[in-house]
Design a protein around this motif. Structure first.
Motif, PDB file in Angstrom:
ATOM      1  N   TRP A 238       0.798  -1.221   0.000  1.00 36.55           N
ATOM      2  CA  TRP A 238       0.000   0.000   0.000  1.00 36.55           C
ATOM      3  C   TRP A 238       0.835   1.279   0.000  1.00 36.55           C
ATOM      4  O   TRP A 238       0.287   2.375   0.192  1.00 36.55           O
ATOM      5  CB  TRP A 238      -0.897   0.014   1.239  1.00 36.55           C
ATOM      6  N   ASP A 239       2.131   1.177  -0.205  1.00 30.59           N
ATOM      7  CA  ASP A 239       3.007   2.339  -0.040  1.00 30.59           C
ATOM      8  C   ASP A 239       2.611   3.537  -0.911  1.00 30.59           C
ATOM      9  O   ASP A 239       2.846   4.683  -0.523  1.00 30.59           O
ATOM     10  CB  ASP A 239       4.458   1.955  -0.340  1.00 30.59           C
ATOM     11  N   HIS A 240       2.029   3.297  -2.082  1.00 26.92           N
ATOM     12  CA  HIS A 240       1.634   4.421  -2.947  1.00 26.92           C
ATOM     13  C   HIS A 240       0.283   5.014  -2.537  1.00 26.92           C
ATOM     14  O   HIS A 240      -0.037   6.141  -2.925  1.00 26.92           O
ATOM     15  CB  HIS A 240       1.566   3.971  -4.408  1.00 26.92           C
ATOM     16  N   VAL A 241      -0.492   4.260  -1.785  1.00 25.70           N
ATOM     17  CA  VAL A 241      -1.832   4.709  -1.377  1.00 25.70           C
ATOM     18  C   VAL A 241      -1.777   5.514  -0.084  1.00 25.70           C
ATOM     19  O   VAL A 241      -2.483   6.514   0.073  1.00 25.70           O
ATOM     20  CB  VAL A 241      -2.776   3.497  -1.220  1.00 25.70           C
TER      21      VAL A 241
ATOM     22  N   LEU B 291      -3.903   9.037   1.219  1.00 28.22           N
ATOM     23  CA  LEU B 291      -4.918   9.038   2.279  1.00 28.22           C
ATOM     24  C   LEU B 291      -4.534   9.987   3.400  1.00 28.22           C
ATOM     25  O   LEU B 291      -5.391  10.673   3.973  1.00 28.22           O
ATOM     26  CB  LEU B 291      -5.107   7.618   2.817  1.00 28.22           C
ATOM     27  N   LEU B 292      -3.246  10.046   3.734  1.00 30.85           N
ATOM     28  CA  LEU B 292      -2.792  10.991   4.756  1.00 30.85           C
ATOM     29  C   LEU B 292      -3.067  12.428   4.317  1.00 30.85           C
ATOM     30  O   LEU B 292      -3.494  13.266   5.119  1.00 30.85           O
ATOM     31  CB  LEU B 292      -1.305  10.799   5.023  1.00 30.85           C
ATOM     32  N   ALA B 293      -2.834  12.709   3.036  1.00 28.27           N
ATOM     33  CA  ALA B 293      -3.079  14.058   2.523  1.00 28.27           C
ATOM     34  C   ALA B 293      -4.561  14.420   2.563  1.00 28.27           C
ATOM     35  O   ALA B 293      -4.909  15.606   2.619  1.00 28.27           O
ATOM     36  CB  ALA B 293      -2.549  14.173   1.095  1.00 28.27           C
TER      37      ALA B 293
ATOM     38  N   LEU C 248      -4.110   2.698   9.024  1.00 28.99           N
ATOM     39  CA  LEU C 248      -3.652   1.501   9.727  1.00 28.99           C
ATOM     40  C   LEU C 248      -3.414   0.402   8.691  1.00 28.99           C
ATOM     41  O   LEU C 248      -4.241   0.202   7.797  1.00 28.99           O
ATOM     42  CB  LEU C 248      -4.692   1.024  10.742  1.00 28.99           C
ATOM     43  N   ARG C 249      -2.293  -0.303   8.839  1.00 32.13           N
ATOM     44  CA  ARG C 249      -2.011  -1.453   7.979  1.00 32.13           C
ATOM     45  C   ARG C 249      -1.575  -2.621   8.860  1.00 32.13           C
ATOM     46  O   ARG C 249      -1.024  -2.426   9.934  1.00 32.13           O
ATOM     47  CB  ARG C 249      -0.892  -1.145   6.979  1.00 32.13           C
ATOM     48  N   TYR C 250      -1.794  -3.822   8.385  1.00 32.50           N
ATOM     49  CA  TYR C 250      -1.353  -5.005   9.122  1.00 32.50           C
ATOM     50  C   TYR C 250      -1.034  -6.111   8.120  1.00 32.50           C
ATOM     51  O   TYR C 250      -1.402  -6.026   6.943  1.00 32.50           O
ATOM     52  CB  TYR C 250      -2.436  -5.474  10.101  1.00 32.50           C
ATOM     53  N   ASP C 251      -0.340  -7.135   8.589  1.00 30.31           N
ATOM     54  CA  ASP C 251      -0.003  -8.270   7.742  1.00 30.31           C
ATOM     55  C   ASP C 251      -0.785  -9.506   8.158  1.00 30.31           C
ATOM     56  O   ASP C 251      -0.949  -9.787   9.355  1.00 30.31           O
ATOM     57  CB  ASP C 251       1.494  -8.576   7.827  1.00 30.31           C
ATOM     58  N   HIS C 252      -1.254 -10.245   7.170  1.00 32.88           N
ATOM     59  CA  HIS C 252      -1.927 -11.521   7.417  1.00 32.88           C
ATOM     60  C   HIS C 252      -0.940 -12.520   8.046  1.00 32.88           C
ATOM     61  O   HIS C 252       0.281 -12.311   8.017  1.00 32.88           O
ATOM     62  CB  HIS C 252      -2.460 -12.098   6.108  1.00 32.88           C
TER      63      HIS C 252
ATOM     64  N   GLY D 118      -3.692   0.244 -11.545  1.00 33.62           N
ATOM     65  CA  GLY D 118      -4.730   1.244 -11.790  1.00 33.62           C
ATOM     66  C   GLY D 118      -4.748   2.316 -10.719  1.00 33.62           C
ATOM     67  O   GLY D 118      -5.819   2.826 -10.372  1.00 33.62           O
ATOM     68  N   LEU D 119      -3.582   2.686 -10.191  1.00 30.73           N
ATOM     69  CA  LEU D 119      -3.511   3.566  -9.015  1.00 30.73           C
ATOM     70  C   LEU D 119      -4.289   4.862  -9.202  1.00 30.73           C
ATOM     71  O   LEU D 119      -5.076   5.249  -8.331  1.00 30.73           O
ATOM     72  CB  LEU D 119      -2.045   3.880  -8.684  1.00 30.73           C
ATOM     73  N   ASP D 120      -4.092   5.555 -10.318  1.00 27.44           N
ATOM     74  CA  ASP D 120      -4.756   6.853 -10.498  1.00 27.44           C
ATOM     75  C   ASP D 120      -6.269   6.694 -10.537  1.00 27.44           C
ATOM     76  O   ASP D 120      -7.008   7.461  -9.901  1.00 27.44           O
ATOM     77  CB  ASP D 120      -4.262   7.533 -11.783  1.00 27.44           C
TER      78      ASP D 120
END
Length: 278
Positions: free
Chosen positions: A29-32, A36-38, A44-48, A263-265
């Motif tokens: 999610w590094d590009h997202v 979202l912060l802006a 919040l992120r977590y790993d399965h 499809g980020l944009d």
């Protein structure tokens, strides 16, 4: 069992949880996150299990979507987060979001569901497509071939060739997943107890709004995503009567299965429009 978690933003901002596809870590999610912060959210992120720094259960066959939902509940309690403004889930993370929302009413205000199957192959009456992948992983003892095959299936070779830095980034973060992590999460995906068609309507009845997104090129999942859209909207309708929010299944342009990468944009445009009307 311990989980890797990652939080960004300020404590009093509305919290959004990001939940990953199978075989990826929270770094996917590094590009997202910056976007979202802006927009003024706490992320919040977590790993399965078995992904990134998260442990796996002692019994790899014990993982179900209910246990994955319970684990997220424990994480949120640990972080003192009583309510999520939104849960954004893709694939495995999207299925987990529906089960969590059904099991823990009123803990998720808004649901964004992306590119997920609606049930296990056994419940669909289909061939178990997870089995040959697991057999190949066990035989190899590593995820090298699995990662290559998965990237080609998700994005296609032409997109990967045109975006070599993203291919390298995805390969690197996917190598932070263990064989045991794939096995235990596939146990949930293959389970006879996994059938979102029995849960999505209840989940819809516990949220305020929902958005369903699908990668334009993820054609194999269109029917199951449309079924989930119908069920979630039905739950919203039963909850709020004539004032329920209409739920659309929207395409993320030029995207495949992990629609916020290629499809980020378009993904952020769809997501931003949804979040800004809430």
């Amino acid at each position: 069992m311990s989980y890797a978690i990652d939080t960004w933003g300020v404590d009093d901002a509305p919290p959004i949880l990001l939940s990953n596809p199978l075989g990826t870590t929270l770094a996917v999610w590094d590009h997202v996150v910056p976007q979202l912060l802006a927009m003024g959210f706490n992320v919040l992120r977590y790993d399965h299990p078995g992904h990134g720094e998260s442990d796996v259960p002692q019994d790899l066959s014990s993982t179900t979507f209910e246990s994955l939902a319970d684990d997220v509940h424990h994480l949120l309690r640990h972080l003192s987060v009583p309510i999520l403004f939104a849960w954004i889930g893709v694939s495995l993370g999207a299925a987990t979001s529906i089960v969590f929302t059904m099991k823990y009413p009123r803990m998720v205000e808004n649901l964004i569901v992306c590119d997920t199957i609606s049930c296990s192959p056994i419940n669909e009456g289909a061939v178990d497509y997870f089995q040959p992948r697991l057999d190949a992983i066990r035989k190899a003892g590593n995820l090298d071939a699995y990662i290559g095959e998965t990237l080609n299936r998700w994005f296609g070779r032409p997109w990967l060739d045109a975006n070599p830095n993203e291919e390298i980034r995805m390969r690197d973060l996917m190598h932070d997943v263990s064989v045991a992590g794939i096995v235990t999460c596939c146990s949930a995906l293959r389970s006879q107890s996994f059938d979102l068609r029995g849960w999505a309507s209840a989940a819809g009845g516990h949220v305020n709004h929902a958005q369903l997104l699908i990668g334009q090129k993820d054609t194999a999942l269109r029917q199951s995503m449309e079924e989930l859209r119908r069920d979630i909207e039905g739950g919203l309708r039963n909850k709020t009567g004539d004032n329920y929010q209409v739920v659309f299944l929207e395409d993320v342009e030029n995207a495949g299965h992990v629609c916020f990468i290629d499809g980020l944009d378009s993904f952020m445009h769809r997501l931003r429009d949804f979040l800004q009307i809430l």
